[in-house]
Scaffold this motif. Structure first.
Motif, PDB file in Angstrom:
ATOM      1  N   GLN A  34       0.692  -1.280   0.029  1.00 48.60           N
ATOM      2  CA  GLN A  34       0.049   0.116   0.011  1.00 48.60           C
ATOM      3  C   GLN A  34       0.902   1.282  -0.102  1.00 48.60           C
ATOM      4  OE1 GLN A  34      -3.155   0.141  -0.208  1.00 48.60           O
ATOM      5  NE2 GLN A  34      -3.663  -2.163   0.094  1.00 48.60           N
ATOM      6  N   ASN A  35       0.511   2.288  -0.578  1.00 47.75           N
ATOM      7  CA  ASN A  35       1.077   3.545  -0.613  1.00 47.75           C
ATOM      8  C   ASN A  35       0.776   4.170   0.731  1.00 47.75           C
ATOM      9  OD1 ASN A  35       2.062   6.216  -1.193  1.00 47.75           O
ATOM     10  ND2 ASN A  35       0.882   6.641  -2.925  1.00 47.75           N
ATOM     11  N   TRP A  36       2.131   4.475   1.533  1.00 45.62           N
ATOM     12  CA  TRP A  36       2.233   5.060   2.628  1.00 45.62           C
ATOM     13  C   TRP A  36       2.808   6.511   2.803  1.00 45.62           C
ATOM     14  CZ3 TRP A  36       7.399   5.478   3.724  1.00 45.62           C
ATOM     15  CH2 TRP A  36       8.250   4.376   3.137  1.00 45.62           C
ATOM     16  N   PHE A  37       3.168   6.922   1.451  1.00 53.23           N
ATOM     17  CA  PHE A  37       3.905   8.106   1.162  1.00 53.23           C
ATOM     18  C   PHE A  37       2.942   9.331   1.798  1.00 53.23           C
ATOM     19  CE2 PHE A  37       7.517   7.232  -2.086  1.00 53.23           C
ATOM     20  CZ  PHE A  37       8.034   6.138  -1.047  1.00 53.23           C
ATOM     21  N   ALA A  38       1.611   9.057   1.798  1.00 54.89           N
ATOM     22  CA  ALA A  38       0.843  10.225   1.740  1.00 54.89           C
ATOM     23  C   ALA A  38       0.936  10.660   3.352  1.00 54.89           C
ATOM     24  CB  ALA A  38      -0.631  10.063   1.741  1.00 54.89           C
ATOM     25  N   ASP A  39       1.190   9.799   4.272  1.00 57.13           N
ATOM     26  CA  ASP A  39       1.575   9.772   5.815  1.00 57.13           C
ATOM     27  C   ASP A  39       2.764  10.645   6.206  1.00 57.13           C
ATOM     28  OD1 ASP A  39      -0.861   8.237   5.939  1.00 57.13           O
ATOM     29  OD2 ASP A  39       0.547   6.381   6.503  1.00 57.13           O
ATOM     30  N   LYS A  43       7.124  15.569   4.872  1.00 60.66           N
ATOM     31  CA  LYS A  43       8.559  15.325   5.406  1.00 60.66           C
ATOM     32  C   LYS A  43       9.483  15.380   4.466  1.00 60.66           C
ATOM     33  CE  LYS A  43       7.506  12.741   9.763  1.00 60.66           C
ATOM     34  NZ  LYS A  43       7.855  11.782  10.638  1.00 60.66           N
ATOM     35  N   PHE A  44       8.835  15.180   3.090  1.00 54.56           N
ATOM     36  CA  PHE A  44       9.715  15.141   2.056  1.00 54.56           C
ATOM     37  C   PHE A  44      10.601  16.265   1.593  1.00 54.56           C
ATOM     38  CE2 PHE A  44       7.854  11.354  -0.915  1.00 54.56           C
ATOM     39  CZ  PHE A  44       8.017  10.486   0.158  1.00 54.56           C
ATOM     40  N   PRO A  45      11.887  16.348   1.373  1.00 55.31           N
ATOM     41  CA  PRO A  45      12.509  17.570   0.958  1.00 55.31           C
ATOM     42  C   PRO A  45      12.033  18.000  -0.290  1.00 55.31           C
ATOM     43  CG  PRO A  45      13.844  15.641   0.524  1.00 55.31           C
ATOM     44  CD  PRO A  45      12.533  15.090   1.038  1.00 55.31           C
TER      45      PRO A  45
END
Length: 145
Positions: A34-39, A43-45
């Motif tokens: 599952q895509n957990w990047f939304a969480d 925090k991404f640069p």
């Protein structure tokens, strides 16, 4: 080829295979998961924090699946290693930075190991046992590889 060239070629091949396996494994996990990047998107640069989480997920997944193949065969080794370095730095910054060094705590130890392994590939290319080397011999424009 002399013994030093073979030794260097073998060393770079071992590094390429190790790091390719590690990133391939991560890519397969993303592909199946599952895509957990939304969480963690906030925090991404920069500039990755400006991209949608789904796009970042796809970029990471395909980078972790395609670039290891390029490393295994030694095609565009430097470019592949640079792209995986960027991916690793983003992961370090967004996921692991605040968790310390220890892997058991989700720390950044593996990110450091990946960066150390990728550095010789960036600096030296894929080595004599790579498609890059064959291309260099055949085409003058391939000197960058």
């Amino acid at each position: 080829m002399n013994i030093q060239t073979h030794t260097q070629a073998a060393s770079l091949l071992i590094l390429r295979l190790f790091v390719a396996y590690e990133f391939w494994e991560a890519g397969v996990e993303k592909w199946r998961g599952q895509n957990w990047f939304a969480d963690i998107q906030q925090k991404f640069p920069f500039p990755f924090n400006l991209l949608p989480a789904d796009l970042n997920w796809q970029l990471a997944t395909y980078a972790e699946l395609l670039l290891p193949i390029a490393l295994v065969i030694g095609l565009a080794s430097r470019l592949s290693a640079i792209a995986l370095t960027i991916l690793t730095l983003v992961a370090w910054y967004a996921v692991h930075a605040g968790l310390g060094y220890n892997i058991g705590n989700g720390g950044y130890k593996m990110a450091v190991i990946y960066l150390v392994v990728l550095t010789p590939i960036i600096l030296q290319g894929g080595g004599a046992w790579s498609l890059d080397s064959l291309l260099k011999q055949k085409f003058k424009w391939a000197k960058f590889f």
